[in-house]
Every structure is written in structure tokens, then in C-alpha cells.
Design an enzyme around this catalytic site. Structure first.
Site, mmCIF file in Angstrom:
data_model
loop_
_atom_site.group_PDB
_atom_site.id
_atom_site.type_symbol
_atom_site.label_atom_id
_atom_site.label_comp_id
_atom_site.label_asym_id
_atom_site.label_seq_id
_atom_site.Cartn_x
_atom_site.Cartn_y
_atom_site.Cartn_z
ATOM 1 N N LYS A 1 3.962 -42.663 25.304
ATOM 2 C CA LYS A 1 3.911 -41.838 24.095
ATOM 3 C C LYS A 1 3.473 -40.425 24.487
ATOM 4 C CE LYS A 1 1.103 -44.248 21.356
ATOM 5 N NZ LYS A 1 0.470 -45.062 22.413
ATOM 6 N N HIS B 1 -4.472 -48.761 17.708
ATOM 7 C CA HIS B 1 -3.137 -48.758 17.099
ATOM 8 C C HIS B 1 -2.548 -50.160 17.041
ATOM 9 C CE1 HIS B 1 -3.503 -44.499 17.622
ATOM 10 N NE2 HIS B 1 -3.496 -44.583 18.936
ATOM 11 N N HIS C 1 -3.807 -40.648 15.059
ATOM 12 C CA HIS C 1 -5.230 -40.553 15.342
ATOM 13 C C HIS C 1 -5.938 -39.790 14.231
ATOM 14 C CE1 HIS C 1 -2.990 -40.523 19.141
ATOM 15 N NE2 HIS C 1 -3.884 -41.391 19.525
#
Lengths: 331, 331
Positions: A105, A57, A219
Site C-alpha cells: 500500500k 485495518h 488512519h
């Protein structure tokens, strides 16, 4: 699969080696266990701010280590949570004597490993507060988590929490700022293409040439639905409407509008999408007073984007504007 | 073709609308003719620095407008030179009374249109010096130009020229700095995939799934040769060797190493490639003292990267380090 890397199993290590070599003034990469720490460490007496999660990311989270944002970041393998040992080491390293805020997260693996890490750090005398980011309005549950996913809004939370720590707020104060940021930020994304995890070697899903996936996760996990590939205006409208509906804006709010690229989308398309998104926001009577456009919270080389809206107040605006100096975000 | 845009013919205009709306503190977008100007204009008595070229390479050049870099940038259509009228308007607007430096990438269309524009501006009393950037060592001539192409090294030239202007150098002085930068910067790139120009709608070339193109230009024009897809180490070695051979380094030089993404390559791969490239540079006895890693001079969504080496001296290092505040580059 064509990628600019050598052994897929070493891709994260190689990238961290480059990050460390390119930014010796900003950060240090520790090994065994692996985490990235702000150069010189957390200023004594200040709260440390730590985040982490699966790699893939970038620049989230390692690119946000520096002054005014993260004191440490913990990268896992690609799309895989870091271990509790890694996170615990980062929490301990980031303690400047005033405690540490962990920004997590909402993915099941991250939540579990951060929980264990906090217990380990507390045994060693580090005070830790945790805040869970769950800004994705697309789906209530997903293949990676129960409850909403944490996506691009994480950047907003990390920025304002880091600024609160930099000005000398207490641990309770920094945690309050971060929780307020979480309560006020929402995101939804779209994918035009899939991405390929290096050690898997094939795209994570199939998306026909004439469809896009609305509500994608970071993802490549499924979103709300697929629609025929439309244009920036249609997509921006769908995303912004979902975000503002969820925020419950009634008009008159002042907001940050953040258009985030998923990794493989040109900057020009992100700016064009920002223009369309802003029109939709303003048509609903909401005022855009701060902006961010770029690929900050990505899914490898996925093409697509997300839109994030954060409802500001005077303090959050001041914290957003406060100086930041990291590899990926600087002003 | 799936892209985040609406009418391909309006893609550049839409992106500029977003750029203007997102960065009202940094820049203003002018129309009829189109150019982007630094907010508030060139400071009186300072040299203006102007660049431009085809769109599709964002953030080059429009993302570098602000303090400490470009006073104006002129975007053409995608991969198409801006018109002489556009460039002339930008040159005139950027004159703060001390003249203007035009930074021109060596493409036939850009060279011709900038030459005409300089004549038009001079008729209106603006003193202009031009500097031609031709840093690409891959090929001597290409489908777009006679002589070497100007590619990612342009960022280096624009940064140091902008810093020289910001500290108050004369037009002759700023031009000297820019020419010295051109003489000391070299680049070579690799493509893993092609890109698709919006109004064309199909990829600009075919590249098999198991090959990469060494020496690619920033419009997808052919490079030196195709090789079987190898790894970051092999590719970085090929690119760095070609760049350092051309620079004629003998060891002991201090350099900036800049690994640039072509638009669709993840940041993590760029950092991994940077690590490999740095090893090759250091193995040749050259010291890396400054670094930049990111997608700054792109070819739409092309996957690939280029490596740029600039041989520094004390003054160029100081100018590189000088403060810059633009949408894409800030420190």
C-alpha cells in the site's frame, strides 16, 4: 478509552495469538520477526503473494492469508509499518521457488521498508516483484504518504493476484495481473467518527456530531472536506461520482462494486449504502456484475465506509471468482 | 445520531434492497409480506429451515440464507418481531415437501408471532416443528422475554440444523439435531457502549465512560451488573466462567468457542478476546476443537462482544463442518 484488550502495547500480539489459535487449518503465526504464513507454505513451484502494513485495518492483511489469496502477511504495530526485517522474513518464507509478489500500500513507511526488505530477500536469492496500490482518489498527497494512498482496493489486488498465483502463473504473469488490477481500481471513503489508537488512548481527530469527513484515509488522516451529516444517498453519490470520474468510465463497463465498512458501522448500513451506490453507478451506464459488502479494510472502531469500484475484464472476473479460503474471505 | 442511512423508517427496506442486489446468486427478497428466501428455494424433498426476528442483529438471520443453513429468514423492524403473516409466508415458501423447522429466539414477540404463523402454515398443509433458542445465561428473565433470551448461540443452531436438512434428514431428525444443539450451547455478553435505534435517534441506555455492562442482551436490555471497565482477560474470565458453570462442564468436553462482536468492536479486539477466552476454557480442562470469531449476531453499532460455548459430539461436529454458502458464513 474502553476497549476489549489488556496492555495496549500487546494488543497486536494478543490478536495474533487469537488468530493463530482460531485458524490452525489456515495459517501459522511466526515470531521474531512476526509474520503470518499460510499453513503448509506456498505450494512448490507457485508464486508467493505477500502483503503487509500497519495493524488496525483487520482483517486486512492477516485475515486474507490462506489458499487463493496471500501466502504471507506482515503486521506492524497499529497504524505503523512493519519493519524491513519482518517483511524480508515473510518474503523468504513465501518463496516456493517461483519468486514472490509483494503487494504494497502506498504509505511512505511501507514503501521504504518493503524496498529494503526486497533487497534483503534478493541477496538471499529470492526473486521479488513489487506492486504499489494507490486506489484512494480523495487526495493526491496526505500526512502519511506522497501520492495517493492505498486503501480498500488492496483487497481486490490481493484477491486476483492470489488467484493468478494459485493457477500457476509465472512471477511476471502474477505481477502483470496485480498491476492491471491497480490500474483499474479506485476508492473513496467517509468517516462519521474518529478512532482511538490503543497506545494513544484518545480519538485521532475531532469530528462534530453533525458533520462527516469526506475522503478520509484509513488512519483517520484528513480527507477532502467536511460536510454536514447527510444521508446514505448523498454520501454514496459523492463517493461514487469521484471514483467513476477518476476511472473515466464512459458507460458500458462491467465492474465490481465493493462497499467496505471502517470497523464500527453496522452491516445493515453497509448494505443500504451499497443499494444507493449501485443506483448511482447504474445511472451512469456502468454495469455492476460482482459485489462485496462488509468490513474488510478498517480503521479500528471508526464509523464510516468506503466505496471501491474495479473495472473488470474477463480474466479479472475469472480471478475474482476463483476459489479462496481465508479467515475473512471464502468462496 | 449519525448513521449511513436516509429515512430511518426505510432503513430495513434499504438494507434488504442492498442484500438482494449484492447476492443474486444466493437469495431473493420477497415483499408483501417481507422475507428472504434461498435462491431456487428449498431443494425438493428436503426439510426447510426458517428463522427470523427483529432487524438490527445483522448478519443474523438474513445473512445466513443460502445452501447449508437457512432456507428463509424473516426480518422485522429494528428490534421488533416480524409479523405472523411474514413468518407464515416464509414457512410456506420454504416447504420443499418434507416440512419446515422454525428456529425461534426466545423473545415474547417472536414466540407469539411464530406460534400464530405455524398455525397458519399448518392450515395450508405445511408440517412445522419449532425449536426455541435460549442460550443466554446472563439473566433468567428480561425486559423482552420470560425465560432466557436467545442470542449468539442461534448461529450454531441454525448451522447444524441447516446441515442436517442438507444431508436429507427427516423433519423429526432435523428438529432433534436443533434441540440437541440448543441443549448444548450457552452464551454471555458484555457491552462497552450502547447502540442507537434509527427511528429512536438516541442511545438505548447510558453507560459511563469507565464502566461496562456484563450480561447485556442483544437489544441493549440490562444484564447482570455493571463493573468498572477492566481488560479482555478479566471480562473473558467472567463470561466464560458463567457459561461453563451453566453448561456444567467437568473437563474433557470438546467444544466450539465462538467470540461474537456486537457490531462496533474491531476484529482485532475480538481475536484478542478469543485468545483470553480460550485460555480460560482450557484451564478448566475443556478442549476447543472448533472456533468462530467475528460480528455475526449484533446490536447495531454497539461495542462489546459475547462468548458462546457449544459442547460438541461427533455428529454436531460433522454438521458444523459441513459445507455452507451464505452471504455471511461460507466454507
Amino acid at each position: 478509552m474502553k476497549k476489549l484488550l489488556d496492555d495496549p502495547a500487546e494488543a497486536v500480539t494478543d490478536a495474533l495469538q487469537g488468530l493463530a489459535a482460531a485458524h490452525p487449518d489456515l495459517l501459522t503465526v511466526h515470531h521474531d520477526p512476526t509474520y503470518v504464513q499460510r499453513k503448509g507454505g506456498t505450494p512448490p513451484g507457485h508464486v508467493g503473494v505477500v502483503s503487509g502494513g500497519g495493524s488496525g485495518h483487520e482483517p486486512l492483511h492477516t485475515g486474507f492469508v490462506g489458499s487463493g489469496m496471500l501466502d504471507a502477511a506482515v503486521p506492524g504495530a497499529v497504524f505503523t509499518s512493519p519493519t524491513a526485517d519482518q517483511v524480508a522474513a515473510a518474503l523468504k518464507a513465501a518463496d516456493g521457488g517461483a519468486g514472490v509478489l509483494a503487494v504494497v500500500k502506498n504509505y511512505t513507511g511501507d514503501v521504504l521498508n518493503f524496498e529494503t526488505a526486497v533487497e534483503l530477500a534478493e541477496i538471499d536469492g529470492v526473486r521479488v516483484e513489487s506492486v504499489l496500490v494507490n486506489d484512494d482518489v480523495a487526495v493526491e498527497d496526505s500526512m502519511y504518504t506522497a501520492g495517493r494512498r492505498g486503501v480498500a482496493g488492496t483487497l481486490f489486488v490481493e484477491k486476483v493476484a492470489g488467484a493468478a498465483a494459485a493457477r500457476g502463473d509465472s512471477l511476471a504473469g502474477v505481477a502483470e495481473v496485480a498491476r492491471r488490477a491497480v490500474a483499474r481500481v479506485r476508492t473513496m471513503g467517509v468517516a462519521l467518527t474518529a478512532c482511538t489508537v490503543p497506545h494513544v488512548g484518545r480519538p485521532s481527530f475531532d469530528l462534530p456530531d453533525d458533520e462527516v469527513e469526506i475522503g478520509i484515509g484509513i488512519h483517520g488522516e484528513p480527507g477532502r472536506h467536511r460536510i454536514p451529516a447527510s444521508g446514505a444517498r448523498d454520501i454514496a453519490t459523492r463517493l461514487i461520482d469521484a471514483v467513476l470520474d477518476d476511472l473515466g468510465t464512459t458507460g458500458g463497463e462491467q465492474v465490481l462494486l465493493f462497499v467496505n465498512g471502517m470497523g464500527g458501522t453496522p452491516l445493515s448500513e453497509l448494505y443500504g449504502t451499497y443499494a444507493r451506490a449501485r443506483e448511482v453507478v447504474e445511472a451512469r451506464g456502468v454495469e455492476v456484475v460482482r459485489s462485496l459488502v462488509g468490513s474488510y479494510v478498517t480503521s479500528l472502531e471508526m464509523q464510516g465506509a468506503s466505496v471501491t469500484v474495479a473495472v473488470l475484464d474477463d480474466e479479472l472476473t475469472e480471478l475474482w471468482d476463483a476459489p479462496v479460503r481465508t479467515a475473512a474471505l471464502a468462496w
